[in-house]
Motif scaffolding. Structure first.
Motif, mmCIF file in Angstrom:
data_model
loop_
_atom_site.group_PDB
_atom_site.id
_atom_site.type_symbol
_atom_site.label_atom_id
_atom_site.label_comp_id
_atom_site.label_asym_id
_atom_site.label_seq_id
_atom_site.Cartn_x
_atom_site.Cartn_y
_atom_site.Cartn_z
ATOM 1 N N GLY A 14 0.813 -1.212 0.000
ATOM 2 C CA GLY A 14 0.000 0.000 0.000
ATOM 3 C C GLY A 14 0.845 1.260 0.000
ATOM 4 N N GLU A 122 -2.830 -0.074 7.798
ATOM 5 C CA GLU A 122 -3.285 1.152 7.125
ATOM 6 C C GLU A 122 -2.920 2.413 7.915
ATOM 7 N N ASP A 123 -3.082 2.374 9.252
ATOM 8 C CA ASP A 123 -2.795 3.581 10.044
ATOM 9 C C ASP A 123 -1.311 3.945 9.995
ATOM 10 N N CYS A 125 0.719 3.280 7.416
ATOM 11 C CA CYS A 125 0.923 3.821 6.066
ATOM 12 C C CYS A 125 0.485 5.286 5.986
ATOM 13 N N VAL A 126 -0.694 5.569 6.547
ATOM 14 C CA VAL A 126 -1.235 6.927 6.505
ATOM 15 C C VAL A 126 -0.293 7.885 7.246
ATOM 16 N N LYS A 148 -6.910 8.691 1.019
ATOM 17 C CA LYS A 148 -8.138 7.887 1.134
ATOM 18 C C LYS A 148 -8.436 7.212 -0.199
ATOM 19 N N ILE A 151 -5.750 4.482 -0.978
ATOM 20 C CA ILE A 151 -5.926 3.269 -0.170
ATOM 21 C C ILE A 151 -7.132 2.479 -0.667
ATOM 22 N N TYR A 154 -6.124 0.773 -3.825
ATOM 23 C CA TYR A 154 -5.241 -0.338 -3.461
ATOM 24 C C TYR A 154 -6.047 -1.529 -2.943
ATOM 25 N N ASN A 155 -6.986 -1.264 -2.016
ATOM 26 C CA ASN A 155 -7.801 -2.349 -1.447
ATOM 27 C C ASN A 155 -8.678 -3.027 -2.502
#
Length: 197
Positions: A14, A122-123, A125-126, A148, A151, A154-155
């Motif tokens: 990601g 995710e957190d 990465c952000v 947003k 991601i 990506y998902n």
């Protein structure tokens, strides 16, 4: 290309998983050539007299993925021009269309080794991307709104590709949450285990 098929490792993960950082370490340690699909597209877009420049510009401006034939052609040219035989292809294939296009255009010309998948919460990465943006990365997409979307893309698009390679037994999953040096210890193990010195 020479009679020896170039060896290719796909690098996926990601936004903010640390792909670029780890790729530069792999280049240094294992003499791979690092090809970022995104960088190649951006370079081509700004190259004077490019036959694809205008097309790439329109796709990027509209937030769409550039046609896979263009991306594969740029990757193939970069491989030929590098004179190297080991390649990290970073951020590709990022959806089913990319994968199908690669299989049509490139799979006979290269030897795919494995997929290096940087798995990162995710957190984390952000936080990394926002930190990168604040410290002046110059990347227009290191902000919350773009993140947003990135991601979500990506998902929706990239994770199924990782699953596909996982089902084929071709994914080397790396926990990308720790610091870069710790992550690289894992990366190094994977490459050595796969016959790279």
């Amino acid at each position: 290309m020479s009679s020896v098929k170039p060896k290719v490792v796909f690098v996926l993960g990601g936004p903010g998983a640390g792909k670029g950082t780890q790729c530069s370490k792999i280049v240094e340690r294992f003499q791979f050539e690092h090809l970022s699909a995104g960088d190649l597209l951006r370079e081509e877009r700004s190259r004077e007299g490019s036959e694809y420049g205008q097309l790439i510009e329109e796709y990027i401006r509209n937030g769409k993925i550039v046609p896979v034939e263009v991306t594969c052609s740029l990757l193939e040219n970069a491989m030929k021009n590098s004179g190297k035989s080991r390649f990290l292809i970073d951020g590709f294939p990022r959806n089913q269309d990319n994968l199908d296009g690669w299989n049509r255009q490139m799979s006979d010309k290269t030897e795919m080794q494995f997929v290096l998948f940087f798995d990162c919460a995710e957190d984390v990465c952000v936080k990394r991307c926002l930190g990168r943006g604040q410290s002046g990365s110059g990347r227009s997409d290191d902000n919350m709104e773009s993140l947003k979307k990135r991601i979500q893309t990506y998902n929706n698009d990239s994770l199924p590709i990782i699953k596909y390679f996982e089902n084929a037994g071709q994914v080397k999953r790396i926990d990308a949450s720790p610091d870069a040096d710790k992550v690289f210890q894992e990366v190094e193990r994977v490459f050595i285990a796969n016959g790279f010195q």
